[in-house]
Write a protein that holds these residues in place. Structure first.
Motif, PDB file in Angstrom:
ATOM      1  N   ALA A 105     -81.565 -24.920 -41.856  1.00  0.00           N
ATOM      2  CA  ALA A 105     -81.579 -24.277 -40.356  1.00  0.00           C
ATOM      3  C   ALA A 105     -82.718 -23.679 -40.165  1.00  0.00           C
ATOM      4  O   ALA A 105     -83.353 -22.982 -40.765  1.00  0.00           O
ATOM      5  CB  ALA A 105     -80.051 -23.750 -40.041  1.00  0.00           C
ATOM      6  N   ALA A 106     -82.824 -23.481 -38.600  1.00  0.00           N
ATOM      7  CA  ALA A 106     -84.087 -22.610 -38.354  1.00  0.00           C
ATOM      8  C   ALA A 106     -83.663 -21.815 -37.100  1.00  0.00           C
ATOM      9  O   ALA A 106     -83.174 -22.346 -36.071  1.00  0.00           O
ATOM     10  CB  ALA A 106     -85.276 -23.371 -38.012  1.00  0.00           C
ATOM     11  N   PRO A 107     -83.779 -20.613 -37.211  1.00  0.00           N
ATOM     12  CA  PRO A 107     -83.595 -19.726 -35.958  1.00  0.00           C
ATOM     13  C   PRO A 107     -84.453 -19.853 -34.707  1.00  0.00           C
ATOM     14  O   PRO A 107     -85.769 -20.289 -35.084  1.00  0.00           O
ATOM     15  CB  PRO A 107     -83.661 -18.224 -36.315  1.00  0.00           C
ATOM     16  CG  PRO A 107     -84.656 -18.429 -37.330  1.00  0.00           C
ATOM     17  CD  PRO A 107     -84.497 -19.704 -38.162  1.00  0.00           C
ATOM     18  N   THR A 108     -84.029 -19.479 -33.505  1.00  0.00           N
ATOM     19  CA  THR A 108     -85.017 -19.405 -32.649  1.00  0.00           C
ATOM     20  C   THR A 108     -86.206 -18.308 -32.722  1.00  0.00           C
ATOM     21  O   THR A 108     -85.696 -17.319 -32.688  1.00  0.00           O
ATOM     22  CB  THR A 108     -84.541 -19.388 -31.300  1.00  0.00           C
ATOM     23  OG1 THR A 108     -83.518 -20.592 -30.973  1.00  0.00           O
ATOM     24  CG2 THR A 108     -85.048 -19.298 -29.919  1.00  0.00           C
ATOM     25  N   THR A 109     -87.508 -18.645 -32.597  1.00  0.00           N
ATOM     26  CA  THR A 109     -88.350 -17.340 -32.672  1.00  0.00           C
ATOM     27  C   THR A 109     -89.582 -17.536 -31.428  1.00  0.00           C
ATOM     28  O   THR A 109     -89.849 -16.528 -31.008  1.00  0.00           O
ATOM     29  CB  THR A 109     -89.353 -17.718 -33.995  1.00  0.00           C
ATOM     30  OG1 THR A 109     -89.769 -19.023 -33.993  1.00  0.00           O
ATOM     31  CG2 THR A 109     -88.301 -17.506 -35.429  1.00  0.00           C
ATOM     32  N   ASP A 157     -79.197 -18.602 -34.142  1.00  0.00           N
ATOM     33  CA  ASP A 157     -79.451 -17.404 -35.044  1.00  0.00           C
ATOM     34  C   ASP A 157     -79.917 -17.980 -36.441  1.00  0.00           C
ATOM     35  O   ASP A 157     -80.123 -19.320 -36.509  1.00  0.00           O
ATOM     36  CB  ASP A 157     -78.170 -16.911 -35.157  1.00  0.00           C
ATOM     37  CG  ASP A 157     -77.013 -17.384 -35.900  1.00  0.00           C
ATOM     38  OD1 ASP A 157     -77.397 -18.573 -36.372  1.00  0.00           O
ATOM     39  OD2 ASP A 157     -75.894 -17.187 -35.884  1.00  0.00           O
ATOM     40  N   SER A 158     -80.171 -17.081 -37.365  1.00  0.00           N
ATOM     41  CA  SER A 158     -80.702 -17.598 -38.574  1.00  0.00           C
ATOM     42  C   SER A 158     -79.935 -18.627 -39.561  1.00  0.00           C
ATOM     43  O   SER A 158     -80.494 -19.331 -40.445  1.00  0.00           O
ATOM     44  CB  SER A 158     -81.090 -16.366 -39.430  1.00  0.00           C
ATOM     45  OG  SER A 158     -80.081 -15.710 -39.762  1.00  0.00           O
ATOM     46  N   LEU A 159     -78.668 -18.756 -39.142  1.00  0.00           N
ATOM     47  CA  LEU A 159     -77.797 -19.522 -39.825  1.00  0.00           C
ATOM     48  C   LEU A 159     -77.607 -21.094 -39.087  1.00  0.00           C
ATOM     49  O   LEU A 159     -76.613 -21.717 -39.387  1.00  0.00           O
ATOM     50  CB  LEU A 159     -76.280 -18.759 -39.897  1.00  0.00           C
ATOM     51  CG  LEU A 159     -76.382 -17.571 -40.709  1.00  0.00           C
ATOM     52  CD1 LEU A 159     -74.981 -16.969 -40.903  1.00  0.00           C
ATOM     53  CD2 LEU A 159     -77.002 -17.665 -42.071  1.00  0.00           C
ATOM     54  N   GLY A 160     -78.389 -21.082 -38.125  1.00  0.00           N
ATOM     55  CA  GLY A 160     -77.982 -22.317 -37.419  1.00  0.00           C
ATOM     56  C   GLY A 160     -77.072 -22.363 -36.268  1.00  0.00           C
ATOM     57  O   GLY A 160     -76.840 -23.448 -35.808  1.00  0.00           O
ATOM     58  N   THR A 161     -76.589 -21.143 -36.070  1.00  0.00           N
ATOM     59  CA  THR A 161     -75.304 -21.167 -34.921  1.00  0.00           C
ATOM     60  C   THR A 161     -75.761 -21.397 -33.518  1.00  0.00           C
ATOM     61  O   THR A 161     -76.734 -20.689 -33.107  1.00  0.00           O
ATOM     62  CB  THR A 161     -74.514 -19.828 -35.134  1.00  0.00           C
ATOM     63  OG1 THR A 161     -73.992 -19.743 -36.583  1.00  0.00           O
ATOM     64  CG2 THR A 161     -73.362 -20.013 -34.175  1.00  0.00           C
ATOM     65  N   ALA A 162     -75.238 -22.371 -32.911  1.00  0.00           N
ATOM     66  CA  ALA A 162     -75.862 -22.552 -31.285  1.00  0.00           C
ATOM     67  C   ALA A 162     -75.215 -21.405 -30.634  1.00  0.00           C
ATOM     68  O   ALA A 162     -73.887 -21.375 -30.502  1.00  0.00           O
ATOM     69  CB  ALA A 162     -75.368 -23.854 -31.078  1.00  0.00           C
ATOM     70  N   ALA A 171     -80.196 -26.478 -35.155  1.00  0.00           N
ATOM     71  CA  ALA A 171     -78.731 -26.455 -35.839  1.00  0.00           C
ATOM     72  C   ALA A 171     -79.156 -26.655 -37.230  1.00  0.00           C
ATOM     73  O   ALA A 171     -80.115 -27.330 -37.856  1.00  0.00           O
ATOM     74  CB  ALA A 171     -77.797 -27.183 -35.086  1.00  0.00           C
ATOM     75  N   MET A 172     -77.882 -26.594 -38.153  1.00  0.00           N
ATOM     76  CA  MET A 172     -78.064 -26.940 -39.649  1.00  0.00           C
ATOM     77  C   MET A 172     -78.475 -28.629 -39.787  1.00  0.00           C
ATOM     78  O   MET A 172     -77.645 -29.188 -38.787  1.00  0.00           O
ATOM     79  CB  MET A 172     -76.751 -26.520 -40.216  1.00  0.00           C
ATOM     80  CG  MET A 172     -76.724 -26.931 -41.788  1.00  0.00           C
ATOM     81  SD  MET A 172     -75.069 -26.902 -42.693  1.00  0.00           S
ATOM     82  CE  MET A 172     -74.444 -28.431 -42.004  1.00  0.00           C
ATOM     83  N   GLY A 173     -79.049 -28.909 -40.593  1.00  0.00           N
ATOM     84  CA  GLY A 173     -79.259 -30.324 -40.829  1.00  0.00           C
ATOM     85  C   GLY A 173     -79.088 -30.558 -42.344  1.00  0.00           C
ATOM     86  O   GLY A 173     -79.294 -29.653 -43.243  1.00  0.00           O
ATOM     87  N   THR A 174     -78.910 -31.799 -42.900  1.00  0.00           N
ATOM     88  CA  THR A 174     -78.520 -32.417 -44.315  1.00  0.00           C
ATOM     89  C   THR A 174     -79.753 -33.179 -44.580  1.00  0.00           C
ATOM     90  O   THR A 174     -80.314 -33.823 -43.711  1.00  0.00           O
ATOM     91  CB  THR A 174     -77.271 -32.898 -44.272  1.00  0.00           C
ATOM     92  OG1 THR A 174     -77.178 -33.954 -43.409  1.00  0.00           O
ATOM     93  CG2 THR A 174     -76.033 -31.884 -44.065  1.00  0.00           C
ATOM     94  N   LEU A 175     -80.149 -33.209 -45.830  1.00  0.00           N
ATOM     95  CA  LEU A 175     -81.173 -33.938 -46.469  1.00  0.00           C
ATOM     96  C   LEU A 175     -80.783 -35.427 -46.222  1.00  0.00           C
ATOM     97  O   LEU A 175     -80.013 -35.803 -46.651  1.00  0.00           O
ATOM     98  CB  LEU A 175     -81.246 -33.552 -47.738  1.00  0.00           C
ATOM     99  CG  LEU A 175     -82.580 -34.193 -48.591  1.00  0.00           C
ATOM    100  CD1 LEU A 175     -83.709 -33.675 -47.978  1.00  0.00           C
ATOM    101  CD2 LEU A 175     -82.463 -34.169 -49.956  1.00  0.00           C
TER     102      LEU A 175
END
Length: 421
Positions: free
Chosen positions: A158-162, A188-193, A302-306
């Motif tokens: 996941a990637a936070p908004t920067t 956020d840093s955990l990918g929570t929208a 948001a969180m993504g899977t491989l």
């Protein structure tokens, strides 16, 4: 020179040409083997004794195999993203097990992901250096830092908004103290929208403020998940409606106390360029109902899977995720040798270092004389059918000639025995 010497010489030729034919046969059998390197026969004469006064003892011939390990095969495009090839000198480093510290080497890049997430080929594990998200090697870029390439080591991401860019027109015909609201999405840093409401307030002629409300959960707007710690932003426009300035000059939205357990956020806001209307602008709307339609773009996901793996020309192994992100996971080195033809060959296209080859030097793909790694390609066998058939015919002719010597010598022995009788 005796008949026995002639027979011995011919027999040595039969043995040598048989060995040469075996090498040709092995080369032809491996014309379709990925990364295969041919073996050639090298013949040497043998003298049984000194030759003087026009007489001497016949010797013979010996043969030895010459491994053409440093030969370059043609590269062929592969539809498998985890396949790879080296153009130039060098080898892939592999191990026989995930906990095996012994390194072996191969040019066969037909790797695939096994059930445990490792890149393997014929039971051998591809070795590489772990990297951070920017592709920088995190450990020691030496043989001690090598580990089996595990693409499942980062199976989710996941990637936070920067950063966030904002495009909107604030109506110039709005009354002082008029307010308008719009919302922005961020992660956020955990990918929570999450969603934050922006309140635009006209504070005077050509002057506005923008304040951000505490973010709420995107899936449940009634649940506040963080606290905005940054102050409202003052925005000033020129008389022609373009952006004049912001206070602070580099506006930032900061959010702390995430209830999700995420790290505090710092989002750099791009409100446009001074003297231009590329971001925020102020023009008369000309309607009875005034609104602020905000277009906001941010870099969080948001969180993504491989979902897949990519291999770049510099040997970087990257994971591809279903949220659109790509992240560097490993860096594959190229192992070079002072004398690659001195490597000891094993089954499955595997080689082992010897005193003749020297130790391996690990280099980044395409640097310091090392070959370049190409993803989605494979190196074909160096065996050439036309060349091998030519060698086969030469061995056949030499073998037939040696056999004829044996036959002739036998006839001469028979003649000698008949004379004795």
């Amino acid at each position: 020179m005796s008949l026995s010497s002639a027979i011995n010489s011919a027999v040595s030729a039969l043995n040598a040409q048989s060995s040469a034919l075996a090498m040709v046969s092995n080369n032809l059998a491996n014309t379709s083997t990925i990364g295969y390197k041919t073996t050639s026969a090298s013949f040497s004469s043998v003298l049984a004794g000194s030759m003087s006064s026009g007489s001497g003892a016949a010797g013979g011939v010996t043969v030895s195999s010459v491994a053409n390990v440093s030969g370059q095969g043609l590269l062929e495009t592969s539809s498998v993203s985890t396949n790879m090839a080296i153009s130039g000198s060098g080898f892939f480093a592999v191990s026989g097990a995930t906990d095996d510290n012994t390194a072996y080497y191969t040019r066969n890049g037909e790797f695939s992901v096994d059930s445990d997430g490792y890149l393997t080929n014929n039971g051998y594990y591809l070795l590489g250096w772990a990297t951070d998200a920017d592709g920088n090697i995190t450990g020691s870029a030496t043989a001690n830092g090598l580990k089996p390439v595990d693409v499942d080591s980062i199976s989710t991401i996941a990637a936070p908004t920067t950063t966030m860019s904002m495009i909107a027109n604030l109506p110039a015909d709005a009354a002082t103290n008029a307010t308008f609201t719009s919302s922005v999405e961020l992660y956020d840093s955990l990918g929570t929208a999450a969603t934050s409401e922006v309140t635009w307030t006209k504070t005077g002629e050509n002057t506005w403020t923008a304040s951000f409300a505490d973010p709420t959960l995107a899936s449940d707007p009634t649940q506040t998940v963080g606290t905005v710690t940054s102050d409202p932003i003052t925005i000033t426009f020129n008389a022609d409606g373009t952006l004049a300035s912001t206070d602070p000059a580099s506006p930032t939205l900061t959010i702390g106390s995430w209830t999700t357990g995420a790290a505090s956020s710092s989002v750099a806001l791009d409100l446009g360029t001074a003297g231009a209307a590329s971001g925020l602008s102020q023009y008369s709307a000309g309607t009875d109902t005034l609104t602020v339609d905000l277009e906001a773009k941010q870099d969080g996901v948001a969180m993504g899977t491989l979902t897949g793996v990519e291999i770049a020309d510099d040997g970087t192994v990257s994971g591809v995720y279903d949220n659109g992100m790509t992240r560097s996971i490993f860096k594959i080195p190229v192992a070079t040798f002072t004398n690659a033809d001195g490597l000891s060959a094993m089954s499955n296209g595997i080689y082992q270092a010897t005193s003749e080859s020297g130790g391996a030097t690990l280099r980044i793909s395409g640097t310091n004389g090392a070959g370049t790694i190409y993803g989605s390609q494979l190196e074909l066998s160096t065996a050439d059918t036309n060349e091998e058939f030519a060698k086969m015919m030469a061995a056949q002719q030499a073998y037939s000639g040696a056999a004829q010597i044996v036959s002739t010598a036998k006839s001469m022995f028979d003649t000698l025995l008949s004379a004795v009788r």
